[in-house]
Design an enzyme around this catalytic site. Structure first.
Site, mmCIF file in Angstrom:
data_model
loop_
_atom_site.group_PDB
_atom_site.id
_atom_site.type_symbol
_atom_site.label_atom_id
_atom_site.label_comp_id
_atom_site.label_asym_id
_atom_site.label_seq_id
_atom_site.Cartn_x
_atom_site.Cartn_y
_atom_site.Cartn_z
ATOM 1 N N CYS A 1 -31.846 39.758 -6.798
ATOM 2 C CA CYS A 1 -30.572 39.067 -6.596
ATOM 3 C C CYS A 1 -29.461 39.733 -7.412
ATOM 4 C CB CYS A 1 -30.728 37.579 -6.900
ATOM 5 S SG CYS A 1 -29.358 36.609 -6.255
ATOM 6 N N HIS B 1 -35.671 35.791 -3.846
ATOM 7 C CA HIS B 1 -36.204 35.470 -5.179
ATOM 8 C C HIS B 1 -37.720 35.264 -5.166
ATOM 9 C CE1 HIS B 1 -32.504 34.760 -7.533
ATOM 10 N NE2 HIS B 1 -31.971 34.421 -6.386
ATOM 11 N N GLU C 1 -39.646 35.167 -7.684
ATOM 12 C CA GLU C 1 -40.064 34.329 -8.829
ATOM 13 C C GLU C 1 -39.933 32.839 -8.520
ATOM 14 O OE1 GLU C 1 -37.160 35.624 -8.488
ATOM 15 O OE2 GLU C 1 -35.617 34.467 -9.519
#
Lengths: 83, 226
Positions: B85, B202, B204
């Site tokens: 990002c 993303h 994560e």
């Protein structure tokens, strides 16, 4: 040394989509204005001292290429005035 | 393997990333950018967020900070680097990968789940997958539209450096499945060598077993070695 003000205009390359400008254009039309198109650009004014206009331009061009503009997205113009 | 997750002022996915890496068994620690990379850094994450308040352009300021010179030299030595990002915006601004991530076609910040298709399963980041696999993953960005000159994009595609493309749940790359107007639906790319990767979605955020999907773990395992 002479005092100069450099004006750097950074704009999107032709063909690169500008969604903010498009939104602004639509807002102007909603306000009842007629317009054919709208482009946006960033302008920076940089005060500097240099031996001559050429060296002022050289330094500002390097500033522009290293930070102010992204070569993938932008074209730019540098204009130098004595201050 | 110790992975440095570099914090800038305005990073906000840094802790999530450390936790997600630990979840997949990768030793990770936060590193404040002014402190420089610790000796023995074996992997680097440029995390998501809004470094330097997105001044000038998203990622522009962080890309010119001294720690990025350290990142560049370690990357040249083969240390894996993943930008997520805002980290991907920083990586492109720093020319670790080509192109740029700029204003979404919608001109809005978009936070939503999307699907991406694995385009090249031969990289460290995708070896947990097969080429063509579809991953459901969140995006959260206002400047995620991948922009690059057409001839350079053709070069990237020829060299098989597109990592992911936005797609339908069935894996079809369509304009309707393109959330931000990215050229050719590009969601992630690799650098000249594939241990450097930049992606807008993303991983994560889909990597903790306790909170649901773990679809992103395979990407983070890129740091775990073969």
């Amino acid at each position: 040394m002479t005092a100069y003000t450099a004006t750097v205009t950074v704009r999107l390359k032709e063909g690169v989509l500008d969604p903010e400008a498009e939104t602004t254009r639509r807002a102007l039309e909603r306000l009842g204005f007629e317009l054919g198109g709208l482009r946006s650009a960033d302008q920076f004014e940089i005060d500097l001292d240099a031996d001559d206009e050429g060296s002022a331009r050289e330094r500002v061009t390097e500033m522009t290429e290293r930070l102010l503009a992204n070569p993938t997205l932008h074209d730019y113009e540098v204009h130098i005035d004595q201050r | 393997m110790t992975v440095a997750v570099i914090q800038f002022g305005g990073s906000n996915c840094d802790r999530d990333t450390v936790r997600a890496l630990q979840e997949v068994g990768v030793d990770a620690r936060l590193v404040w950018h002014e402190d420089g990379l610790p000796p023995g850094t074996e992997g680097i994450v440029l995390p998501g967020g809004f470094s330097y308040g997105d001044y000038l352009r998203a990622g522009a300021m962080a890309a010119r900070s001294p720690v990025i010179d350290e990142v560049r030299s370690l990357a040249e030595e083969g240390v894996p680097v993943l930008g997520i990002c805002n980290g991907a915006q920083i990586g492109c601004e720093a020319s670790l990968t080509p192109g740029a991530f700029t204003r979404n076609r919608s001109a809005r910040f978009q936070c939503e789940r999307v699907h991406i298709r694995v385009e090249n399963a031969g990289t460290p980041w995708t070896r947990a997958f097969e080429t063509g696999d579809v991953i459901e993953i969140p995006i959260a960005h206002g400047e995620g539209r991948f922009e690059i000159a057409d001839d350079r994009l053709a070069g990237l595609e020829y060299e098989n450096r597109v990592l992911f493309r936005y797609c339908t749940p069935d894996g079809e790359v369509t304009e309707a499945a393109n959330p931000n107007g990215s050229k050719h639906n590009v969601a992630g790319i690799v650098g000249e060598e594939d241990h450097v990767a930049m992606m807008m979605p993303h991983p994560e955020r889909v990597s903790l077993t306790d909170i649901g999907s773990t679809a992103g773990q395979g990407i983070l395992r890129g740091f775990a070695g073969t």
